[in-house]
Design a protein around this motif. Sequence first.
Motif, PDB file in Angstrom:
ATOM      1  N   ASN A  37       0.851  -1.195   0.000  1.00  0.00           N
ATOM      2  CA  ASN A  37       0.000   0.000   0.000  1.00  0.00           C
ATOM      3  C   ASN A  37       0.882   1.239   0.000  1.00  0.00           C
ATOM      4  N   ALA A  38       0.257   2.378  -0.277  1.00  0.00           N
ATOM      5  CA  ALA A  38       0.999   3.622  -0.507  1.00  0.00           C
ATOM      6  C   ALA A  38       1.583   4.220   0.762  1.00  0.00           C
ATOM      7  N   THR A  39       1.171   3.730   1.943  1.00  0.00           N
ATOM      8  CA  THR A  39       1.732   4.283   3.178  1.00  0.00           C
ATOM      9  C   THR A  39       3.161   3.803   3.425  1.00  0.00           C
ATOM     10  N   MET A  40       3.519   2.679   2.863  1.00  0.00           N
ATOM     11  CA  MET A  40       4.782   2.025   3.216  1.00  0.00           C
ATOM     12  C   MET A  40       6.027   2.824   2.817  1.00  0.00           C
ATOM     13  N   PRO A  41       6.121   3.376   1.604  1.00  0.00           N
ATOM     14  CA  PRO A  41       7.320   4.165   1.293  1.00  0.00           C
ATOM     15  C   PRO A  41       7.443   5.432   2.130  1.00  0.00           C
ATOM     16  N   PHE A  42       6.318   6.014   2.539  1.00  0.00           N
ATOM     17  CA  PHE A  42       6.387   7.202   3.398  1.00  0.00           C
ATOM     18  C   PHE A  42       6.908   6.836   4.784  1.00  0.00           C
ATOM     19  N   LEU A  43       6.490   5.674   5.277  1.00  0.00           N
ATOM     20  CA  LEU A  43       7.016   5.196   6.554  1.00  0.00           C
ATOM     21  C   LEU A  43       8.520   4.963   6.457  1.00  0.00           C
ATOM     22  N   GLU A  44       8.951   4.337   5.373  1.00  0.00           N
ATOM     23  CA  GLU A  44      10.382   4.101   5.175  1.00  0.00           C
ATOM     24  C   GLU A  44      11.164   5.413   5.160  1.00  0.00           C
ATOM     25  N   LEU A  45      10.659   6.372   4.421  1.00  0.00           N
ATOM     26  CA  LEU A  45      11.347   7.662   4.308  1.00  0.00           C
ATOM     27  C   LEU A  45      11.446   8.344   5.664  1.00  0.00           C
ATOM     28  N   LEU A  46      10.370   8.313   6.431  1.00  0.00           N
ATOM     29  CA  LEU A  46      10.367   8.934   7.758  1.00  0.00           C
ATOM     30  C   LEU A  46      11.397   8.297   8.679  1.00  0.00           C
ATOM     31  N   VAL A  47      11.426   6.973   8.715  1.00  0.00           N
ATOM     32  CA  VAL A  47      12.281   6.274   9.679  1.00  0.00           C
ATOM     33  C   VAL A  47      13.742   6.258   9.228  1.00  0.00           C
ATOM     34  N   ILE A  48      13.987   5.924   7.973  1.00  0.00           N
ATOM     35  CA  ILE A  48      15.367   5.878   7.492  1.00  0.00           C
ATOM     36  C   ILE A  48      15.976   7.274   7.500  1.00  0.00           C
ATOM     37  N   GLY A  49      15.202   8.276   7.071  1.00  0.00           N
ATOM     38  CA  GLY A  49      15.680   9.655   7.143  1.00  0.00           C
ATOM     39  C   GLY A  49      15.968  10.075   8.569  1.00  0.00           C
ATOM     40  N   GLY A  50      15.121   9.633   9.510  1.00  0.00           N
ATOM     41  CA  GLY A  50      15.344   9.947  10.916  1.00  0.00           C
ATOM     42  C   GLY A  50      16.613   9.318  11.457  1.00  0.00           C
ATOM     43  N   ALA A  51      16.905   8.077  11.033  1.00  0.00           N
ATOM     44  CA  ALA A  51      18.127   7.413  11.489  1.00  0.00           C
ATOM     45  C   ALA A  51      19.371   8.121  10.964  1.00  0.00           C
ATOM     46  N   VAL A  52      19.322   8.587   9.714  1.00  0.00           N
ATOM     47  CA  VAL A  52      20.448   9.329   9.142  1.00  0.00           C
ATOM     48  C   VAL A  52      20.622  10.658   9.869  1.00  0.00           C
ATOM     49  N   PHE A  53      19.524  11.367  10.097  1.00  0.00           N
ATOM     50  CA  PHE A  53      19.550  12.626  10.850  1.00  0.00           C
ATOM     51  C   PHE A  53      20.145  12.400  12.235  1.00  0.00           C
ATOM     52  N   ALA A  54      19.719  11.302  12.884  1.00  0.00           N
ATOM     53  CA  ALA A  54      20.215  10.976  14.219  1.00  0.00           C
ATOM     54  C   ALA A  54      21.704  10.665  14.211  1.00  0.00           C
ATOM     55  N   LEU A  55      22.174   9.981  13.171  1.00  0.00           N
ATOM     56  CA  LEU A  55      23.597   9.641  13.088  1.00  0.00           C
ATOM     57  C   LEU A  55      24.453  10.896  12.913  1.00  0.00           C
ATOM     58  N   ILE A  56      24.005  11.805  12.059  1.00  0.00           N
ATOM     59  CA  ILE A  56      24.736  13.064  11.863  1.00  0.00           C
ATOM     60  C   ILE A  56      24.790  13.841  13.172  1.00  0.00           C
ATOM     61  N   HIS A  57      23.659  13.903  13.851  1.00  0.00           N
ATOM     62  CA  HIS A  57      23.609  14.610  15.145  1.00  0.00           C
ATOM     63  C   HIS A  57      24.515  13.929  16.168  1.00  0.00           C
ATOM     64  N   ALA A  58      24.482  12.600  16.232  1.00  0.00           N
ATOM     65  CA  ALA A  58      25.293  11.865  17.205  1.00  0.00           C
ATOM     66  C   ALA A  58      26.783  12.058  16.942  1.00  0.00           C
ATOM     67  N   TRP A  59      27.159  12.049  15.673  1.00  0.00           N
ATOM     68  CA  TRP A  59      28.571  12.249  15.324  1.00  0.00           C
ATOM     69  C   TRP A  59      29.040  13.638  15.761  1.00  0.00           C
ATOM     70  N   ARG A  60      28.216  14.649  15.541  1.00  0.00           N
ATOM     71  CA  ARG A  60      28.580  16.010  15.940  1.00  0.00           C
ATOM     72  C   ARG A  60      28.648  16.143  17.456  1.00  0.00           C
ATOM     73  N   ARG A  61      27.739  15.478  18.159  1.00  0.00           N
ATOM     74  CA  ARG A  61      27.785  15.522  19.629  1.00  0.00           C
ATOM     75  C   ARG A  61      29.088  14.940  20.146  1.00  0.00           C
ATOM     76  N   TRP A  62      29.578  13.912  19.477  1.00  0.00           N
ATOM     77  CA  TRP A  62      30.822  13.276  19.920  1.00  0.00           C
ATOM     78  C   TRP A  62      32.040  14.091  19.518  1.00  0.00           C
ATOM     79  N   ARG A  63      32.149  14.422  18.237  1.00  0.00           N
ATOM     80  CA  ARG A  63      33.362  15.054  17.733  1.00  0.00           C
ATOM     81  C   ARG A  63      33.450  16.530  18.097  1.00  0.00           C
ATOM     82  N   ARG A  64      32.306  17.201  18.194  1.00  0.00           N
ATOM     83  CA  ARG A  64      32.341  18.636  18.477  1.00  0.00           C
ATOM     84  C   ARG A  64      32.157  18.951  19.952  1.00  0.00           C
ATOM     85  N   ASP A  65      31.250  18.195  20.601  1.00  0.00           N
ATOM     86  CA  ASP A  65      30.943  18.479  21.999  1.00  0.00           C
ATOM     87  C   ASP A  65      31.642  17.535  22.972  1.00  0.00           C
TER      88      ASP A  65
END
Length: 376
Positions: A37-65
């Motif tokens: 169904n059409a909801t599935m790719p939107f769910l994927e985009l939300l979650v996978i995009g969130g994990a990438v966003f979280a990884l970038i944030h986590a890396w900056r928290r470690w290396r910068r802070d």
Amino acid sequence: MGYSCDAAAERLAERLGHSCHHAEPIVDVRNPFGLENATMPFLELLVIGGAVFALIHAWRRWRRDGDPVNISLWFASIVYLAVIEPPLYFPDWFGLQEHVGLIFSHNVFTVQFMYDRLPLYIVAFYPALSQLAYEVIRALGVFVRRGPLAGSLAVAFTCQAFYEIFDQLGPQLRWWAWNTDNEMINAPALASVPMNSMFLFASVSFGALTYLVTLLTGTKRGRGPLTGRQISLRTLAAGALTPLAMAVAGLPSNLFRGGDHLGIQQAILTTELALVWIAGLILLADAWRAASRADQPPVPSPQFARIYPALYLGVHMVLWLIALPAYFAADDGITEQGTPVGSLWYAALCALAAAGLIAAVLRATTSKKIREPVRS
């Protein structure tokens, strides 16, 4: 391929609209516009995009802070996934068929691993949600004021709120299917969602994982900065030990598993979930009051904490609106499409709690007394 597609797995796969026979053992890729169904790719985009966003944030928290907790939590979530998920998909392989059995089966999404059992978005879901909950509670200053244990309890509550909005919706939209024949694990249930899953997977796992990570990699008096190797080893330990914490937390209800004790098991799980809510609401109220105090120490207010939780909640509200017509037309909890519905009242309660957490974060991080340069 029969050993990866037994009768129970085949039945669930057919219910979801695909076949588990002849699945690719490592990875398979599908057209995102040709899913169930059409909801599935939107769910994927939300979650996978969130994990990438979280990884970038986590890396900056470690290396910068200089704070390794975020990056450790991100990767510890993946370690936890690697330990807990394969036995759930293939209980026969691990000798768990008689003790656990097949609990559920995911539908096929754009990218699938392990004989089509593990969608990429599920791999991403663990670090995305763990980072969401941790950052919400950290931004509210709970870890600073109350310490790792209270902070981790608050994380468990936050995960309950955000996870169950997703968990109560998934079966209706065929994101996965529970094995209702497995009453040993999947009963009792709230609507279509097993209460064991609601307590252990939606709260205990994330709370325990956060506590172990903060304990092993967080800043402590007398402990100098950790090396990359030390962080890696402690991250592996936190992820691997989390299932053990879940096993311990599951003992009270498991003592009454099966037979005529279903009512007792339901009462225990209801009490445990109520305790998660009580502890979480107390800590949330404390954080809300603390944001108004002039002596409240400043807490970094990253963009991740102010953007992703609201985006996550907003997208799920849209997905729930899409599902509501079929929900209200359901007969005895089953829609016209043959899928079981979740608990609308509980999902609404979780959405209200999630909205309260988001509002508290926005209030705390936009206050003049703790305003600081924006961090992402």
